[in-house]
Design a protein around this motif. Structure first.
Motif, PDB file in Angstrom:
ATOM      1  N   MET A 235       0.858  -1.172   0.000  1.00 54.82           N
ATOM      2  CA  MET A 235       0.000   0.000   0.000  1.00 54.82           C
ATOM      3  C   MET A 235       0.903   1.232   0.000  1.00 54.82           C
ATOM      4  O   MET A 235       1.911   1.263   0.719  1.00 54.82           O
ATOM      5  N   ALA A 236       0.579   2.219  -0.813  1.00 56.37           N
ATOM      6  CA  ALA A 236       1.360   3.454  -0.863  1.00 56.37           C
ATOM      7  C   ALA A 236       0.423   4.649  -0.818  1.00 56.37           C
ATOM      8  O   ALA A 236      -0.631   4.643  -1.465  1.00 56.37           O
ATOM      9  N   TYR A 237       0.793   5.645  -0.037  1.00 58.24           N
ATOM     10  CA  TYR A 237       0.059   6.906  -0.020  1.00 58.24           C
ATOM     11  C   TYR A 237       0.883   7.877  -0.843  1.00 58.24           C
ATOM     12  O   TYR A 237       2.026   8.206  -0.493  1.00 58.24           O
ATOM     13  N   CYS A 238       0.316   8.309  -1.970  1.00 64.83           N
ATOM     14  CA  CYS A 238       1.035   9.132  -2.935  1.00 64.83           C
ATOM     15  C   CYS A 238       0.382  10.511  -3.064  1.00 64.83           C
ATOM     16  O   CYS A 238      -0.825  10.655  -2.868  1.00 64.83           O
ATOM     17  N   THR A 239       1.190  11.520  -3.430  1.00 59.88           N
ATOM     18  CA  THR A 239       0.702  12.882  -3.562  1.00 59.88           C
ATOM     19  C   THR A 239       1.351  13.566  -4.762  1.00 59.88           C
ATOM     20  O   THR A 239       2.409  13.153  -5.221  1.00 59.88           O
ATOM     21  N   SER A 240       0.722  14.623  -5.231  1.00 56.26           N
ATOM     22  CA  SER A 240       1.316  15.416  -6.310  1.00 56.26           C
ATOM     23  C   SER A 240       2.149  16.563  -5.743  1.00 56.26           C
ATOM     24  O   SER A 240       2.967  17.150  -6.442  1.00 56.26           O
ATOM     25  N   ASP A 241       1.952  16.889  -4.463  1.00 53.47           N
ATOM     26  CA  ASP A 241       2.678  17.982  -3.821  1.00 53.47           C
ATOM     27  C   ASP A 241       3.146  17.546  -2.430  1.00 53.47           C
ATOM     28  O   ASP A 241       2.368  17.575  -1.473  1.00 53.47           O
ATOM     29  N   PRO A 242       4.391  17.145  -2.282  1.00 57.56           N
ATOM     30  CA  PRO A 242       4.878  16.652  -0.990  1.00 57.56           C
ATOM     31  C   PRO A 242       4.789  17.678   0.145  1.00 57.56           C
ATOM     32  O   PRO A 242       4.683  17.317   1.302  1.00 57.56           O
ATOM     33  N   ARG A 243       4.790  18.958  -0.177  1.00 58.47           N
ATOM     34  CA  ARG A 243       4.705  19.978   0.868  1.00 58.47           C
ATOM     35  C   ARG A 243       3.317  20.005   1.520  1.00 58.47           C
ATOM     36  O   ARG A 243       3.193  20.296   2.699  1.00 58.47           O
ATOM     37  N   ARG A 244       2.288  19.712   0.756  1.00 57.28           N
ATOM     38  CA  ARG A 244       0.926  19.734   1.295  1.00 57.28           C
ATOM     39  C   ARG A 244       0.518  18.366   1.823  1.00 57.28           C
ATOM     40  O   ARG A 244      -0.252  18.259   2.758  1.00 57.28           O
ATOM     41  N   GLY A 245       0.989  17.307   1.189  1.00 55.57           N
ATOM     42  CA  GLY A 245       0.729  15.955   1.686  1.00 55.57           C
ATOM     43  C   GLY A 245      -0.605  15.348   1.322  1.00 55.57           C
ATOM     44  O   GLY A 245      -0.851  14.193   1.622  1.00 55.57           O
ATOM     45  N   TYR A 246      -1.504  16.102   0.711  1.00 55.37           N
ATOM     46  CA  TYR A 246      -2.793  15.516   0.332  1.00 55.37           C
ATOM     47  C   TYR A 246      -2.589  14.544  -0.816  1.00 55.37           C
ATOM     48  O   TYR A 246      -1.884  14.849  -1.763  1.00 55.37           O
ATOM     49  N   GLY A 247      -3.200  13.378  -0.728  1.00 61.32           N
ATOM     50  CA  GLY A 247      -3.011  12.388  -1.783  1.00 61.32           C
ATOM     51  C   GLY A 247      -4.030  11.286  -1.730  1.00 61.32           C
ATOM     52  O   GLY A 247      -5.127  11.454  -1.197  1.00 61.32           O
ATOM     53  N   SER A 248      -3.640  10.138  -2.242  1.00 56.29           N
ATOM     54  CA  SER A 248      -4.524   8.978  -2.330  1.00 56.29           C
ATOM     55  C   SER A 248      -3.742   7.705  -2.031  1.00 56.29           C
ATOM     56  O   SER A 248      -2.525   7.663  -2.191  1.00 56.29           O
ATOM     57  N   TYR A 249      -4.490   6.669  -1.639  1.00 57.41           N
ATOM     58  CA  TYR A 249      -3.888   5.355  -1.416  1.00 57.41           C
ATOM     59  C   TYR A 249      -3.921   4.556  -2.708  1.00 57.41           C
ATOM     60  O   TYR A 249      -4.907   4.580  -3.450  1.00 57.41           O
ATOM     61  N   TYR A 250      -2.853   3.826  -2.953  1.00 59.82           N
ATOM     62  CA  TYR A 250      -2.760   2.924  -4.098  1.00 59.82           C
ATOM     63  C   TYR A 250      -2.293   1.569  -3.578  1.00 59.82           C
ATOM     64  O   TYR A 250      -1.555   1.493  -2.592  1.00 59.82           O
ATOM     65  N   TYR A 251      -2.724   0.499  -4.253  1.00 59.13           N
ATOM     66  CA  TYR A 251      -2.486  -0.854  -3.749  1.00 59.13           C
ATOM     67  C   TYR A 251      -1.837  -1.743  -4.801  1.00 59.13           C
ATOM     68  O   TYR A 251      -2.147  -1.639  -5.987  1.00 59.13           O
ATOM     69  N   GLY A 252      -0.979  -2.651  -4.343  1.00 60.06           N
ATOM     70  CA  GLY A 252      -0.380  -3.663  -5.198  1.00 60.06           C
ATOM     71  C   GLY A 252      -1.270  -4.894  -5.278  1.00 60.06           C
ATOM     72  O   GLY A 252      -2.382  -4.918  -4.725  1.00 60.06           O
ATOM     73  N   ASP A 253      -0.781  -5.920  -5.927  1.00 58.78           N
ATOM     74  CA  ASP A 253      -1.524  -7.175  -6.056  1.00 58.78           C
ATOM     75  C   ASP A 253      -1.506  -7.952  -4.747  1.00 58.78           C
ATOM     76  O   ASP A 253      -0.532  -7.898  -3.995  1.00 58.78           O
ATOM     77  N   TRP A 254      -2.595  -8.716  -4.519  1.00 60.46           N
ATOM     78  CA  TRP A 254      -2.645  -9.595  -3.346  1.00 60.46           C
ATOM     79  C   TRP A 254      -1.653 -10.731  -3.529  1.00 60.46           C
ATOM     80  O   TRP A 254      -1.528 -11.294  -4.615  1.00 60.46           O
ATOM     81  N   ARG A 255      -0.944 -11.068  -2.460  1.00 64.81           N
ATOM     82  CA  ARG A 255       0.021 -12.175  -2.450  1.00 64.81           C
ATOM     83  C   ARG A 255      -0.195 -13.022  -1.205  1.00 64.81           C
ATOM     84  O   ARG A 255      -0.736 -12.569  -0.213  1.00 64.81           O
ATOM     85  N   ARG A 256       0.298 -14.258  -1.265  1.00 67.47           N
ATOM     86  CA  ARG A 256       0.302 -15.143  -0.092  1.00 67.47           C
ATOM     87  C   ARG A 256       1.644 -14.981   0.626  1.00 67.47           C
ATOM     88  O   ARG A 256       2.659 -14.703  -0.015  1.00 67.47           O
ATOM     89  N   PRO A 257       1.657 -15.161   1.932  1.00 60.02           N
ATOM     90  CA  PRO A 257       2.935 -15.064   2.651  1.00 60.02           C
ATOM     91  C   PRO A 257       3.951 -16.077   2.130  1.00 60.02           C
ATOM     92  O   PRO A 257       3.597 -17.173   1.717  1.00 60.02           O
ATOM     93  N   GLY A 258       5.177 -15.700   2.147  1.00 59.24           N
ATOM     94  CA  GLY A 258       6.257 -16.555   1.639  1.00 59.24           C
ATOM     95  C   GLY A 258       7.335 -15.676   1.053  1.00 59.24           C
ATOM     96  O   GLY A 258       7.708 -14.659   1.619  1.00 59.24           O
ATOM     97  N   MET A 259       7.807 -16.021  -0.090  1.00 56.33           N
ATOM     98  CA  MET A 259       8.913 -15.297  -0.689  1.00 56.33           C
ATOM     99  C   MET A 259       8.486 -14.171  -1.625  1.00 56.33           C
ATOM    100  O   MET A 259       9.301 -13.361  -2.031  1.00 56.33           O
ATOM    101  N   ALA A 260       7.230 -14.114  -2.017  1.00 55.53           N
ATOM    102  CA  ALA A 260       6.781 -13.110  -2.997  1.00 55.53           C
ATOM    103  C   ALA A 260       6.635 -11.728  -2.367  1.00 55.53           C
ATOM    104  O   ALA A 260       6.195 -11.592  -1.231  1.00 55.53           O
ATOM    105  N   TRP A 261       7.003 -10.709  -3.113  1.00 54.13           N
ATOM    106  CA  TRP A 261       6.808  -9.321  -2.724  1.00 54.13           C
ATOM    107  C   TRP A 261       5.575  -8.788  -3.453  1.00 54.13           C
ATOM    108  O   TRP A 261       5.271  -9.209  -4.557  1.00 54.13           O
TER     109      TRP A 261
END
Length: 108
Positions: free
Chosen positions: A60-86
């Motif tokens: 999960m990443a919280y990303c913004t277009s302006d780091p000084r203001r900090g307003y942004g949105s959450y973005y998500y990667g693919d679901w994985r099972r625990p183990g060696m996968a990132w």
């Protein structure tokens, strides 16, 4: 009437004992999880990994277009099972700066 009351009480006690002794459904979660921000020359995002448990996890990443203001949105990667996968997620070009990285857990 007294016999009915005793029978009803015995039935209620038996039923409540059955409910109390019935094991619940076990729900396991991923564990031993870590998340990191990744910043490259033209791309920012996050990665996550869980090495134990069951279920699923995703970066999960919280990303913004302006780091000084900090307003942004959450973005998500693919679901994985625990183990060696990132699991990895990249900030979109419209909000290319990462503010924070983490992980999301599910027990299915």
């Amino acid at each position: 009437m007294r016999r009915f009351a005793m029978t009803a009480a015995a039935l209620a006690m038996t039923a409540s004992g059955f409910i109390a002794l019935t094991p619940g459904v076990a729900h396991a979660w991923p564990s031993k999880c870590t998340a990191e921000e990744r910043i490259y020359s033209d791309v920012e995002g996050g990665i996550a990994r869980c090495t134990a448990g069951t279920g699923r996890f995703r970066a999960m990443a919280y990303c913004t277009s302006d780091p000084r203001r900090g307003y942004g949105s959450y973005y998500y990667g693919d679901w994985r099972r625990p183990g060696m996968a990132w699991s990895a997620v990249q900030c979109p070009s419209s909000q290319r700066y990462i503010v924070a990285a983490g992980y999301d857990l599910a027990n299915w």
